[in-house]
Design a protein around this motif. Structure first.
Motif, short mmCIF file in Angstrom:
data_model
loop_
_atom_site.label_atom_id
_atom_site.label_comp_id
_atom_site.label_asym_id
_atom_site.label_seq_id
_atom_site.Cartn_x
_atom_site.Cartn_y
_atom_site.Cartn_z
N ALA B 2 -14.23 10.01 -46.12
CA ALA B 2 -13.49 9.08 -47.28
C ALA B 2 -13.42 7.62 -47.51
O ALA B 2 -12.54 6.79 -46.89
CB ALA B 2 -11.80 9.66 -47.36
N LEU B 5 -12.65 4.85 -44.98
CA LEU B 5 -12.20 6.06 -43.55
C LEU B 5 -13.41 6.26 -42.93
O LEU B 5 -14.05 6.24 -43.66
CB LEU B 5 -11.43 5.94 -43.75
CG LEU B 5 -10.10 6.64 -42.80
CD1 LEU B 5 -9.42 5.04 -42.22
CD2 LEU B 5 -9.43 7.79 -43.49
N SER B 6 -13.34 6.33 -41.36
CA SER B 6 -14.01 6.72 -40.97
C SER B 6 -13.86 8.06 -39.49
O SER B 6 -13.19 6.47 -38.71
CB SER B 6 -16.06 6.12 -40.90
OG SER B 6 -14.95 4.70 -39.52
N TYR B 7 -14.17 8.55 -38.92
CA TYR B 7 -14.45 9.04 -37.78
C TYR B 7 -14.21 7.95 -36.75
O TYR B 7 -15.17 7.08 -36.65
CB TYR B 7 -15.12 10.33 -37.07
CG TYR B 7 -14.31 11.56 -38.42
CD1 TYR B 7 -13.25 12.56 -37.73
CD2 TYR B 7 -15.52 12.28 -39.59
CE1 TYR B 7 -12.80 13.57 -38.73
CE2 TYR B 7 -15.19 13.14 -40.36
CZ TYR B 7 -12.72 13.56 -39.94
OH TYR B 7 -13.23 14.80 -40.89
N PRO B 8 -13.45 8.42 -35.38
CA PRO B 8 -14.40 7.60 -34.25
C PRO B 8 -15.58 7.35 -33.95
O PRO B 8 -16.56 8.34 -34.32
CB PRO B 8 -13.77 8.90 -32.34
CG PRO B 8 -12.10 9.28 -33.60
CD PRO B 8 -13.02 9.54 -34.65
N ASP B 9 -15.98 6.29 -33.60
CA ASP B 9 -17.33 5.91 -33.16
C ASP B 9 -18.55 7.44 -32.98
O ASP B 9 -19.10 8.20 -33.93
CB ASP B 9 -18.18 5.01 -32.13
CG ASP B 9 -17.14 3.79 -32.98
OD1 ASP B 9 -17.15 3.97 -33.83
OD2 ASP B 9 -17.55 2.94 -32.33
N ALA B 10 -18.33 8.42 -32.04
CA ALA B 10 -18.64 9.17 -31.15
C ALA B 10 -18.59 10.57 -31.90
O ALA B 10 -19.80 11.38 -31.84
CB ALA B 10 -18.01 9.46 -29.90
N VAL B 11 -17.78 10.77 -32.85
CA VAL B 11 -17.99 11.97 -33.28
C VAL B 11 -18.46 11.63 -34.64
O VAL B 11 -18.92 11.95 -35.16
CB VAL B 11 -16.04 11.67 -34.31
CG1 VAL B 11 -15.71 13.33 -35.19
CG2 VAL B 11 -15.08 12.36 -33.09
N GLU B 13 -20.81 10.30 -34.90
CA GLU B 13 -22.69 10.09 -34.31
C GLU B 13 -22.93 11.51 -34.02
O GLU B 13 -24.15 11.52 -34.19
CB GLU B 13 -22.91 9.13 -32.77
CG GLU B 13 -23.28 8.01 -32.85
CD GLU B 13 -22.83 7.29 -31.39
OE1 GLU B 13 -23.99 7.62 -31.06
OE2 GLU B 13 -21.80 6.74 -30.97
N LEU B 14 -21.74 12.13 -33.23
CA LEU B 14 -21.89 13.62 -33.53
C LEU B 14 -22.13 14.04 -34.93
O LEU B 14 -23.50 15.16 -34.84
CB LEU B 14 -20.74 13.83 -32.85
CG LEU B 14 -20.79 15.79 -32.94
CD1 LEU B 14 -22.41 16.65 -31.19
CD2 LEU B 14 -19.79 16.05 -31.77
N LEU B 34 -15.83 18.57 -35.46
CA LEU B 34 -14.16 18.75 -35.45
C LEU B 34 -13.88 19.56 -34.24
O LEU B 34 -12.74 19.48 -33.51
CB LEU B 34 -13.18 18.68 -36.86
CG LEU B 34 -13.36 17.46 -37.43
CD1 LEU B 34 -12.58 17.98 -38.90
CD2 LEU B 34 -13.01 15.80 -36.11
#
Lengths: 210, 210
Positions: B2, B5-11, B13-14, B34
């Motif tokens: 949003a 803002l972003s999830y951690p890098d690995a998330v 990428e997944l 998640l």
């Protein structure tokens, strides 16, 4: 799988694993697995490694408990311009995204990692509570907003937390209940209308205000 | 994600990798990623390894081209009681399952691995054709059923294959077109009704048969 016919072993195992994801049934898992079979080996290697290494690469933010790169602050706690005296308590990181998308909140978050289940004996186990209590007692926080979802478990969690924080030198608030913006009042449910009416706000005093 | 803002890098990428699966959009991929974050490390290790090793563990059946454990015959070609002189040509293994589920077919299959796209220059590339031609010319096959889907590309593929097999000592057939069992005639489309009427079968001769 039709009758006694089955896919190759690895494909059946993959289908079995994918089926455990939310919203993915047997048919959906088959579709995903068959689609993966058409991927390049390098791409499968990449996805497989990502999944395998999730526990090592993703951690929780040491400040607020949100998801973060392992050992680092999360995306919000890294921002320098946030009001650190205003703490918004949420269930999971999904709510952090929702609130950030609303564009108005300038405080910081505290991610509980779940909520209380009133029917569950293990109440509060696994929730990020110690840190929240410490924060409330530290004297460095002005207000704690308990932004739990307004359903049964969310309300129970908010009430439990408010009780837990009662003696701390901090104001504890919750978001307003009411009609959602853009909603048609005819289609709103009774509980929402009741909350919106009892929590009504003044638009103009008219003759009564003079 | 949003705003910025972003999830951690690995998330992230997944999510990016899962989004490439059929029917999975950004929101769906977020939900899957998640959910995986809540899995035990052992389970993630298991799923990751399965995905990574797919190219090594899954192969195609040396007899018919269907999916199989690498280096082994597929589930149908392993069955000893099939009529090996009757070959049903299908696009992918999904059709093998559908036909097996119908419970009536006792022959064997030949999986093309796709079909012709009349608008595509690379016609027939990547399809399992050599083996089919060899089979047709071998004199060991009585009949080849071209069980392609009755849409534009399926029809084009069937016509192309029939032409390819024209000189082989084998009968080439296709499944009947008509009303699906249990259907309501009022809701059938025009092409299906036309095919069903022109391919009508005799129920009784009445006076005309005497």
């Amino acid at each position: 799988m039709a009758g006694n016919l089955s896919y190759p072993d690895a494909v059946e195992e993959l289908i079995g694993a994918l089926k455990q994801l939310p919203g993915i049934g047997r048919r959906g898992a088959e579709r995903l697995a068959l689609s993966m079979l058409g991927w390049e080996p390098e791409k499968l290697q990449y996805l497989g490694k990502l999944v395998e290494t999730l526990p090592a690469t993703v951690g929780s933010c040491p400040e607020c408990g949100a998801l973060s790169n392992a050992g680092e602050l999360c995306a919000v706690c890294r921002l320098p311009d946030r009001d650190r005296q205003l703490v918004c308590v949420v269930e999971t990181m999904a709510q952090v995204f929702a609130i950030e998308a609303s564009g108005n909140f300038r405080g910081r978050y505290h991610v509980l990692g779940g909520r209380l289940s009133p029917l569950d004996a293990e109440n509060g186990a696994g929730l990020n509570l110690e840190k929240l209590i410490g924060l409330a007692r530290s004297g460095q926080v002005r207000e704690i907003i308990l932004a739990l979802s307004p359903d049964v478990e969310g309300r129970a969690t908010a009430i439990y937390l408010a009780e837990l924080l009662r003696d701390a030198p901090v104001r504890v608030t919750q978001p307003a209940l009411g009609l959602p913006a853009g909603a048609n009042l005819s289609y709103a449910d009774g509980a929402t209308i009741a909350a919106a009416l009892s929590g009504r706000t003044i638009l103009g005093e008219g003759g009564y205000g003079r």
